[in-house]
Enzyme design. Structure first.
Site, short mmCIF file in Angstrom:
data_model
loop_
_atom_site.label_atom_id
_atom_site.label_comp_id
_atom_site.label_asym_id
_atom_site.label_seq_id
_atom_site.Cartn_x
_atom_site.Cartn_y
_atom_site.Cartn_z
N GLY A 12 0.81 -1.21 0.00
CA GLY A 12 0.00 0.00 0.00
C GLY A 12 0.84 1.26 0.00
O GLY A 12 2.07 1.22 0.16
N ASP A 13 0.18 2.38 -0.27
CA ASP A 13 0.80 3.70 -0.24
C ASP A 13 1.94 3.84 -1.26
O ASP A 13 2.94 4.51 -1.02
CB ASP A 13 1.31 4.03 1.18
CG ASP A 13 0.20 3.88 2.19
OD1 ASP A 13 -0.93 4.27 1.88
OD2 ASP A 13 0.46 3.35 3.28
N GLU A 14 1.76 3.22 -2.40
CA GLU A 14 2.76 3.28 -3.47
C GLU A 14 2.63 4.58 -4.29
O GLU A 14 3.55 4.94 -5.03
CB GLU A 14 2.60 2.09 -4.43
CG GLU A 14 2.84 0.72 -3.80
CD GLU A 14 1.57 0.10 -3.22
OE1 GLU A 14 0.54 0.80 -3.15
OE2 GLU A 14 1.63 -1.08 -2.83
N LYS A 16 -0.85 5.23 -5.67
CA LYS A 16 -1.93 4.87 -6.61
C LYS A 16 -2.79 6.09 -6.94
O LYS A 16 -3.20 6.28 -8.08
CB LYS A 16 -2.80 3.76 -6.01
CG LYS A 16 -2.05 2.47 -5.76
CD LYS A 16 -2.93 1.43 -5.09
CE LYS A 16 -3.29 1.74 -3.66
NZ LYS A 16 -2.17 1.70 -2.70
N LYS A 18 -2.02 9.26 -7.00
CA LYS A 18 -1.37 10.16 -7.95
C LYS A 18 -1.38 9.55 -9.36
O LYS A 18 -1.58 10.27 -10.34
CB LYS A 18 0.07 10.46 -7.52
CG LYS A 18 0.72 11.43 -8.49
CD LYS A 18 2.21 11.59 -8.33
CE LYS A 18 2.76 12.09 -9.64
NZ LYS A 18 4.19 12.31 -9.63
N GLY A 40 -5.96 5.50 1.94
CA GLY A 40 -5.64 6.92 2.05
C GLY A 40 -4.79 7.29 0.86
O GLY A 40 -3.69 6.79 0.70
N HIS A 41 -5.34 8.12 0.00
CA HIS A 41 -4.61 8.54 -1.19
C HIS A 41 -4.39 10.04 -1.12
O HIS A 41 -5.33 10.80 -0.99
CB HIS A 41 -5.39 8.24 -2.46
CG HIS A 41 -5.87 6.82 -2.55
ND1 HIS A 41 -5.02 5.74 -2.52
CD2 HIS A 41 -7.11 6.31 -2.68
CE1 HIS A 41 -5.73 4.63 -2.63
NE2 HIS A 41 -7.00 4.94 -2.71
N GLN A 223 -5.53 -0.44 -1.08
CA GLN A 223 -4.54 -1.39 -0.53
C GLN A 223 -3.64 -1.93 -1.65
O GLN A 223 -3.41 -1.21 -2.60
CB GLN A 223 -5.24 -2.53 0.24
CG GLN A 223 -5.94 -2.06 1.50
CD GLN A 223 -7.25 -1.37 1.22
OE1 GLN A 223 -8.12 -1.89 0.55
NE2 GLN A 223 -7.43 -0.17 1.74
N THR A 299 -4.29 7.79 6.60
CA THR A 299 -5.53 7.46 7.30
C THR A 299 -5.36 7.54 8.82
O THR A 299 -6.20 8.10 9.50
CB THR A 299 -6.00 6.05 6.89
OG1 THR A 299 -6.24 6.08 5.49
CG2 THR A 299 -7.29 5.64 7.60
N ARG A 302 0.00 7.06 11.42
CA ARG A 302 1.07 6.24 11.97
C ARG A 302 2.34 6.36 11.12
O ARG A 302 2.24 6.39 9.89
CB ARG A 302 0.67 4.75 11.99
CG ARG A 302 -0.41 4.41 12.97
CD ARG A 302 -0.79 2.94 12.91
NE ARG A 302 -1.62 2.63 11.75
CZ ARG A 302 -2.11 1.42 11.49
NH1 ARG A 302 -1.84 0.39 12.29
NH2 ARG A 302 -2.86 1.21 10.42
N PRO A 303 3.54 6.40 11.75
CA PRO A 303 4.76 6.37 10.95
C PRO A 303 4.80 5.06 10.19
O PRO A 303 4.52 4.01 10.76
CB PRO A 303 5.90 6.42 11.98
CG PRO A 303 5.27 6.55 13.31
CD PRO A 303 3.79 6.41 13.20
#
Ligand code: GDP
Ligand code: IMO
Ligand code: MG
Length: 430
Positions: A12-14, A16, A18, A40-41, A223, A299, A302-303
Site C-alpha cells: 500500500g501507499d505506493e 496509486k 497520484k 488513504g490517497h 490497498q 488514514t 502512523r509512521p
C-alpha cells in the site's frame, strides 16, 4: 473498451492516487472496487493537497465519472464528510455513482474492529480500526447490510436485528461492552437515505453500457497485492481482494473486458501495521526515507515502516496481477543516497529463493540478498524525460525493469501531477 486495472504492488501507499490522477483526463470512469475508508490517497494538484479515503481518486478530474463498486464497504458518515469537504473546495461530486450491492459499515463493526484488535494483544493485525474486517466477515456470513437495504425500512430492520442478535452476545459476553440497540443503528442508517438515493444504481450495468459506447474505464484498487486476503501476507492483510482479480468481482466488469493492468511500485517499500517485512530498515536510512518521503499514514497518521525495494515481491505482484505496465514512484526520494541496495532474492535456511516462499514461516525467516547500485546524488525532481535523468538513475530504472517481467512505463520524480516521466502509454500499450 478499454478497461485498465490499477493496483498496488507492495503493502500500500505506493502512490496509486497520484497515478490515477495522472491518467485522469484520459479516462471516462474510475471505479473503486475493494476496501473502504482504510485507504488513504494523497493527490497534489496545483500545490493543493487532497486526502481521499473512500471516494475514488478520479473524483478530482472534471468529467470523470467516479464509481463505488459493489466490492466496496462504505462508511456513510465518512462518505458524506468527504463529499462535503470536496464540495467546499469547489470540486463537483455530483457525478458519483454507488452500487446498490455495496455493503455499508454499521457503527457496531467499527466497535468490533477496535475491541477485536485489543483482544488480540500481541497478535493484533494493526488494522485501521475502520470496521473493514468485520464488515467483510458479515458479507461472507450473509448478515451484511447493503446499500439497497436502506431503501426498504422493514428489510433493513430485519437485517440489523439478525446481525445484532449474534453480535450483541459477542460484544457483551466476550468483549464486555454494552449491547447495541437495533433502533439506534436503523435510525442512523436511515438518516442518510435521502442524500444517498440519487447516487445509487446498477453500476455493473452502467459500466457495461459505458464500455459498449467505447468509454475508457479505470478500476482503482485500494490497498495492495501483499495486503490481499488471498495473495498477501495472511493474516497480516486487509479483508478484501486488492489484486487485479478483485476488479472483476468488485465491479461486475468481466475478465474478458480487461485490457491492461498497471501496478504502482514505490522505489522503496513501506508497510503500516504488523506483519513480516524482509527488507525492513531499523537504521538512519529508514529514518531518512521516512522523512524525505513523508511516510506517515494518510488514514491513521502512523509512521510507516520503511525498507529497501524488494524485487522478489515486485515479480510476485507482476505474476499475480498480470501486470503489463509498472509506474515506479518516488525515485526522487533516493536523491541524497550514495548507494542503493535492492533486494533481488531471499535466502531461507541456506536456500536461495527467487520467488515468494509459499509458507508464512519461510517468509518470516527470509533474509534479503541485496545488489547495491550507485546513487546519483542530485535533484531529479525537475526531470521530465528519461534522458533528463542522471545516468545512475537511468541505470536504477533499467536494473529494476530487467527483473520484474514488465516494462516501467512511468517514473515519478515528485508528488505533483506533472512530476513524472512518461516513457510509454499505459493505456494503449504503445
Ligand atoms: P496510495 O495510497 O497508493 O494512493 O499512496 P499515498 O497517497 O498513501 O502515499 C503516496 C505519497 O507519495 C503521497 O503523499 C503522494 O503525494 C506521494 N507521491 C506519489 N508519487 C510520488 C513521487 O514520484 N515522488 C514523491 N516525492 N512523492 C510521490
Ligand atoms: P492504501 O489504499 C497501507 C493495512 C493496515 C493493516 C491491515 C489491515 O492507502 O494503499 P484493515 O483496516 O484494512 O483491516 O487493516 O492493512 N492497510 C493499509 N496499509 N495502505 C492502505 O491503503 C491500507 N489499508 C489497510 O495498516 O496492517
Ligand atoms: Mg495510501
Amino acid at each position: 473498451m478499454p478497461v485498465i486495472v490499477l493496483v498496488g504492488a507492495q503493502w500500500g501507499d505506493e502512490g496509486k492516487g497520484k497515478a490515477t490522477d495522472l491518467l485522469g483526463d484520459r479516462l471516462d470512469y474510475v471505479v473503486k472496487f475493494n476496501g473502504g475508508n482504510n485507504a488513504g490517497h494523497t493527490v497534489v494538484i496545483k500545490g493543493e493537497k487532497y486526502a481521499l479515503h473512500l471516494l475514488p481518486s478520479g473524483i478530482l478530474t472534471p468529467g470523470v465519472v467516479p464509481v463505488i463498486g459493489n466490492g466496496v464497504v462504505i462508511d456513510l458518515a465518512v462518505l458524506f464528510q468527504e463529499i462535503d469537504g470536496l464540495e467546499s473546495r469547489g470540486i463537483d461530486t455530483s457525478r458519483l455513482r454507488i452500487s446498490a450491492n455495496a455493503h455499508v459499515i454499521p457503527s457496531y463493526n467499527r466497535s468490533m474492529d477496535k475491541v477485536a484488535e485489543r483482544y488480540l494483544g500481541a497478535r493484533r493485525i494493526g488494522t485501521t480500526g475502520r470496521g473493514i474486517g468485520p464488515t467483510y466477515a458479515d458479507k461472507m456470513n450473509r448478515v451484511g447490510i447493503r446499500v439497497q437495504d436502506l431503501f426498504d425500512e422493514s428489510i433493513l430492520r430485519q437485517k440489523v436485528e439478525a446481525a445484532l442478535s449474534f453480535k450483541n452476545q459477542v460484544l457483551s459476553k466476550i468483549y464486555n461492552r454494552q449491547a447495541v440497540k437495533p433502533d439506534d443503528v436503523v435510525g442512523e442508517l436511515l438518516s442518510y437515505v435521502e442524500r444517498l438515493r440519487p447516487y445509487v444504481g446498477d453500476t455493473a450495468l452502467e459500466l457495461s453500457e459505458a464500455l459498449d459506447a467505447g468509454k475508457v474505464v479505470l478500476c482503482e484498487a485500494g490497498q495492495a497485492t501483499l495486503l490481499d486476503v488471498d495473495h498477501g501476507t495472511y493474516p497480516f492483510v486487509t479483508s478484501s481482494n486488492a489484486t487485479a482479480g478483485g476488479a472483476c468481482t468488485g465491479s461486475g466488469i468481466p475478465p474478458t473486458r480487461i485490457d491492461r493492468v498497471v501496478a504502482v511500485l514505490k522505489a522503496f517499500t513501506s508497510r503500516v501495521g504488523e506483519g513480516p517485512f524482509p527488507t525492513e530498515l531499523h537504521d538512519k536510512f529508514g529514518d531518512h526515507l521516512r522523512e524525505v518521503g513523508h511516510e506517515y499514514g494518510t488514514t491513521t497518521g502512523r509512521p510507516r515502516r520503511i525498507g529497501w525495494l524488494d524485487l522478489v515481491m515486485a515479480r510476485y505482484a507482476q505474476r499475480i496481477n498480470g501486470v503489463t505496465d509498472f509506474v515506479l514512484t518516488k525515485l526522487d526520494n533516493y536523491d541524497d543516497l550514495d548507494e542503493i541496495p535492492v533486494c533481488v532474492a531471499y535466502e531461507v535456511n541456506g536456500v536461495r529463493h527467487d520467488e515468494m516462499p509459499i509458507s508464512q514461516t519461510d517468509f518470516h525467516h527470509a533474509i534479503p540478498i541485496f545488489e547495491t547500485l550507485p546513487g546519483w546524488k542530485e535533484d531529479i525532481s525537475g526531470a521530465r524525460t528519461f534522458e533528463d535523468l542522471p545516468k545512475d538513475a537511468q541505470h536504477f530504472v533499467e536494473f529494476v525493469e530487467a527483473r520484474i517481467r514488465a516494462r516501467i512505463s512511468v517514473v515519478g520524480v515528485g508528488p505533483a501531477r506533472d512530476q513524472v516521466i512518461e516513457r510509454h502509454s499505459v493505456l494503449s500499450g504503445a
